[in-house]
Design a protein around this motif. Sequence first.
Motif, PDB file in Angstrom:
ATOM      1  N   LEU A   1       4.322   0.665  -5.902  1.00  0.00           N
ATOM      2  CA  LEU A   1       5.116  -0.107  -4.941  1.00  0.00           C
ATOM      3  C   LEU A   1       4.764  -1.581  -5.095  1.00  0.00           C
ATOM      4  O   LEU A   1       3.579  -1.928  -5.235  1.00  0.00           O
ATOM      5  CB  LEU A   1       4.839   0.357  -3.519  1.00  0.00           C
ATOM      6  N   ILE A   2       5.783  -2.433  -5.058  1.00  0.00           N
ATOM      7  CA  ILE A   2       5.574  -3.867  -5.245  1.00  0.00           C
ATOM      8  C   ILE A   2       5.807  -4.592  -3.925  1.00  0.00           C
ATOM      9  O   ILE A   2       6.892  -4.503  -3.337  1.00  0.00           O
ATOM     10  CB  ILE A   2       6.521  -4.444  -6.322  1.00  0.00           C
ATOM     11  N   LYS A   3       4.773  -5.298  -3.462  1.00  0.00           N
ATOM     12  CA  LYS A   3       4.876  -6.034  -2.201  1.00  0.00           C
ATOM     13  C   LYS A   3       5.802  -7.239  -2.337  1.00  0.00           C
ATOM     14  O   LYS A   3       6.144  -7.671  -3.455  1.00  0.00           O
ATOM     15  CB  LYS A   3       3.494  -6.487  -1.740  1.00  0.00           C
ATOM     16  N   ALA A   4       6.203  -7.786  -1.195  1.00  0.00           N
ATOM     17  CA  ALA A   4       7.104  -8.941  -1.181  1.00  0.00           C
ATOM     18  C   ALA A   4       6.513 -10.127  -1.936  1.00  0.00           C
ATOM     19  O   ALA A   4       7.243 -10.937  -2.514  1.00  0.00           O
ATOM     20  CB  ALA A   4       7.424  -9.331   0.260  1.00  0.00           C
ATOM     21  N   ASP A   5       5.173 -10.229  -1.960  1.00  0.00           N
ATOM     22  CA  ASP A   5       4.527 -11.349  -2.664  1.00  0.00           C
ATOM     23  C   ASP A   5       4.252 -11.039  -4.134  1.00  0.00           C
ATOM     24  O   ASP A   5       3.642 -11.835  -4.846  1.00  0.00           O
ATOM     25  CB  ASP A   5       3.222 -11.744  -1.965  1.00  0.00           C
ATOM     26  N   GLY A   6       4.717  -9.875  -4.602  1.00  0.00           N
ATOM     27  CA  GLY A   6       4.555  -9.507  -6.000  1.00  0.00           C
ATOM     28  C   GLY A   6       3.334  -8.648  -6.297  1.00  0.00           C
ATOM     29  O   GLY A   6       3.173  -8.184  -7.431  1.00  0.00           O
ATOM     30  N   THR A   7       2.485  -8.410  -5.316  1.00  0.00           N
ATOM     31  CA  THR A   7       1.305  -7.574  -5.524  1.00  0.00           C
ATOM     32  C   THR A   7       1.720  -6.129  -5.809  1.00  0.00           C
ATOM     33  O   THR A   7       2.549  -5.558  -5.094  1.00  0.00           O
ATOM     34  CB  THR A   7       0.391  -7.593  -4.275  1.00  0.00           C
ATOM     35  N   GLU A   8       1.161  -5.558  -6.852  1.00  0.00           N
ATOM     36  CA  GLU A   8       1.498  -4.179  -7.232  1.00  0.00           C
ATOM     37  C   GLU A   8       0.481  -3.210  -6.646  1.00  0.00           C
ATOM     38  O   GLU A   8      -0.726  -3.373  -6.825  1.00  0.00           O
ATOM     39  CB  GLU A   8       1.535  -4.051  -8.754  1.00  0.00           C
ATOM     40  N   ILE A   9       0.982  -2.201  -5.947  1.00  0.00           N
ATOM     41  CA  ILE A   9       0.130  -1.176  -5.351  1.00  0.00           C
ATOM     42  C   ILE A   9       0.333   0.119  -6.141  1.00  0.00           C
ATOM     43  O   ILE A   9       1.343   0.808  -5.994  1.00  0.00           O
ATOM     44  CB  ILE A   9       0.472  -0.944  -3.860  1.00  0.00           C
ATOM     45  N   PRO A  10      -0.614   0.473  -7.012  1.00  0.00           N
ATOM     46  CA  PRO A  10      -0.476   1.700  -7.799  1.00  0.00           C
ATOM     47  C   PRO A  10      -0.837   2.926  -6.973  1.00  0.00           C
ATOM     48  O   PRO A  10      -1.715   2.878  -6.108  1.00  0.00           O
ATOM     49  CB  PRO A  10      -1.476   1.493  -8.944  1.00  0.00           C
ATOM     50  N   TYR A  11      -0.156   4.039  -7.250  1.00  0.00           N
ATOM     51  CA  TYR A  11      -0.416   5.273  -6.518  1.00  0.00           C
ATOM     52  C   TYR A  11      -0.927   6.338  -7.484  1.00  0.00           C
ATOM     53  O   TYR A  11      -0.159   7.016  -8.140  1.00  0.00           O
ATOM     54  CB  TYR A  11       0.857   5.760  -5.812  1.00  0.00           C
ATOM     55  N   HIS A  12      -2.246   6.459  -7.589  1.00  0.00           N
ATOM     56  CA  HIS A  12      -2.893   7.471  -8.431  1.00  0.00           C
ATOM     57  C   HIS A  12      -2.231   7.546  -9.808  1.00  0.00           C
ATOM     58  O   HIS A  12      -1.881   8.637 -10.284  1.00  0.00           O
ATOM     59  CB  HIS A  12      -2.842   8.840  -7.749  1.00  0.00           C
ATOM     60  N   VAL A  13      -2.077   6.394 -10.438  1.00  0.00           N
ATOM     61  CA  VAL A  13      -1.296   6.329 -11.677  1.00  0.00           C
ATOM     62  C   VAL A  13      -1.972   7.025 -12.860  1.00  0.00           C
ATOM     63  O   VAL A  13      -1.313   7.308 -13.863  1.00  0.00           O
ATOM     64  CB  VAL A  13      -0.971   4.860 -12.035  1.00  0.00           C
ATOM     65  N   ASN A  14      -3.270   7.286 -12.742  1.00  0.00           N
ATOM     66  CA  ASN A  14      -3.971   7.965 -13.825  1.00  0.00           C
ATOM     67  C   ASN A  14      -4.432   9.368 -13.435  1.00  0.00           C
ATOM     68  O   ASN A  14      -5.327   9.937 -14.065  1.00  0.00           O
ATOM     69  CB  ASN A  14      -5.173   7.124 -14.282  1.00  0.00           C
ATOM     70  N   ASP A  15      -3.810   9.910 -12.383  1.00  0.00           N
ATOM     71  CA  ASP A  15      -4.176  11.238 -11.894  1.00  0.00           C
ATOM     72  C   ASP A  15      -2.907  12.038 -11.627  1.00  0.00           C
ATOM     73  O   ASP A  15      -2.235  11.846 -10.618  1.00  0.00           O
ATOM     74  CB  ASP A  15      -5.009  11.109 -10.614  1.00  0.00           C
ATOM     75  N   LEU A  16      -2.567  12.950 -12.544  1.00  0.00           N
ATOM     76  CA  LEU A  16      -1.346  13.737 -12.392  1.00  0.00           C
ATOM     77  C   LEU A  16      -1.417  14.684 -11.201  1.00  0.00           C
ATOM     78  O   LEU A  16      -0.386  15.017 -10.604  1.00  0.00           O
ATOM     79  CB  LEU A  16      -1.068  14.533 -13.668  1.00  0.00           C
ATOM     80  N   ASP A  17      -2.619  15.107 -10.830  1.00  0.00           N
ATOM     81  CA  ASP A  17      -2.760  16.003  -9.677  1.00  0.00           C
ATOM     82  C   ASP A  17      -2.358  15.323  -8.380  1.00  0.00           C
ATOM     83  O   ASP A  17      -1.766  15.935  -7.492  1.00  0.00           O
ATOM     84  CB  ASP A  17      -4.208  16.502  -9.553  1.00  0.00           C
ATOM     85  N   LYS A  18      -2.667  14.033  -8.250  1.00  0.00           N
ATOM     86  CA  LYS A  18      -2.416  13.313  -7.004  1.00  0.00           C
ATOM     87  C   LYS A  18      -1.211  12.392  -7.060  1.00  0.00           C
ATOM     88  O   LYS A  18      -0.712  11.969  -6.013  1.00  0.00           O
ATOM     89  CB  LYS A  18      -3.657  12.488  -6.624  1.00  0.00           C
ATOM     90  N   GLY A  19      -0.734  12.059  -8.262  1.00  0.00           N
ATOM     91  CA  GLY A  19       0.302  11.035  -8.363  1.00  0.00           C
ATOM     92  C   GLY A  19       1.504  11.404  -9.199  1.00  0.00           C
ATOM     93  O   GLY A  19       2.230  10.511  -9.659  1.00  0.00           O
ATOM     94  N   ALA A  20       1.752  12.710  -9.408  1.00  0.00           N
ATOM     95  CA  ALA A  20       2.921  13.139 -10.194  1.00  0.00           C
ATOM     96  C   ALA A  20       3.524  14.376  -9.548  1.00  0.00           C
ATOM     97  O   ALA A  20       2.846  15.130  -8.848  1.00  0.00           O
ATOM     98  CB  ALA A  20       2.523  13.436 -11.635  1.00  0.00           C
ATOM     99  N   THR A  21       4.812  14.581  -9.801  1.00  0.00           N
ATOM    100  CA  THR A  21       5.501  15.724  -9.191  1.00  0.00           C
ATOM    101  C   THR A  21       6.644  16.186 -10.081  1.00  0.00           C
ATOM    102  O   THR A  21       7.184  15.408 -10.883  1.00  0.00           O
ATOM    103  CB  THR A  21       6.039  15.348  -7.793  1.00  0.00           C
ATOM    104  N   VAL A  22       7.010  17.449  -9.939  1.00  0.00           N
ATOM    105  CA  VAL A  22       8.189  17.994 -10.605  1.00  0.00           C
ATOM    106  C   VAL A  22       9.302  18.104  -9.570  1.00  0.00           C
ATOM    107  O   VAL A  22       9.178  18.838  -8.590  1.00  0.00           O
ATOM    108  CB  VAL A  22       7.912  19.381 -11.222  1.00  0.00           C
ATOM    109  N   VAL A  23      10.366  17.347  -9.764  1.00  0.00           N
ATOM    110  CA  VAL A  23      11.541  17.432  -8.891  1.00  0.00           C
ATOM    111  C   VAL A  23      12.403  18.576  -9.397  1.00  0.00           C
ATOM    112  O   VAL A  23      12.805  18.599 -10.558  1.00  0.00           O
ATOM    113  CB  VAL A  23      12.335  16.111  -8.906  1.00  0.00           C
TER     114      VAL A  23
END
Length: 283
Positions: free
Chosen positions: A76-98
């Motif tokens: 997620l990218i904040k209004a000021d440009g700061t990037e908030i990563p969400y468990h980007v290197n952990d498939l258990d916590k940050g990936a899903t099958v739609v």
Amino acid sequence: MKKNTIKLMMISLVMISCSKSEDVANNVNLHFNNTFKNTTIVLGGAESPAATTNTSANGQVHQFSELKYVISNIRLIKADGTEIPYHVNDLDKGATVVNQAKLSSLDYTLADIPVGEYKQLKFGFGVKQELNTLDQFRFPVFYAAAGANDTEMMWQWATGYRFAKLEGFYESNHQKFTIHTGSTLNGKSGQPDTYVQGIDAYRDITLDLNTRLVVGGNHPEITIKADFDKLFSGNNKIIIDEKYETAPQQHEGMEAMVTYVNNLGGDGKEDRVGMFAIEKVKN
């Protein structure tokens, strides 16, 4: 003494209330709406009267019996440009099958997102190269989800995950089509030290939010539209014929798969949205 006791109880209740509110406020729900143009997809067999049908730009009629894809590397990218990563290197916590056949999979909750306003959402369509290995010990939760009988999001003949698994029927005689996408590795089977990247089917999606996402008061939700009309009517206009009754890469080499990948996830250069768009933001 009674007055002091009552005050302490009121303060405690306020603190508990605030704590609960903050917990809820820090969650963001991603809802995936899979469509044919503007109509939400209904899956079905060849003769299903309920299954939605779509006519492509080339006049070919399609319907889906199976529709699944992997989302990972969420930011997620904040209004000021700061990037908030969400468990980007952990498939258990940050990936899903739609999975369109599984209602619960159409919603994915991001927990503990910092309070603030956000202007952009980024995510991976598929799994990035450094994580795309069938490792049941490193990421057992995702490995199990991707390999479950109702998912089967793994290549049988390679070492990585399928990124999309799309099956259905085309034309009035309901001929079957099967389209599976995913990155490939070249090398000697069973010898990981010889593996090198083959085709990279991972795509990084960047979507501007049409309304600022506000984290800090409620449980906001972003609805992401995935328009599967783009599969056939995107930048590459595709007509399915009999040779595509099985996965296209089995007929023309893996390079043929890239045409589908670029329609679904963009080419990673000029097109970084593919079939995806922000439908709405609910704060």
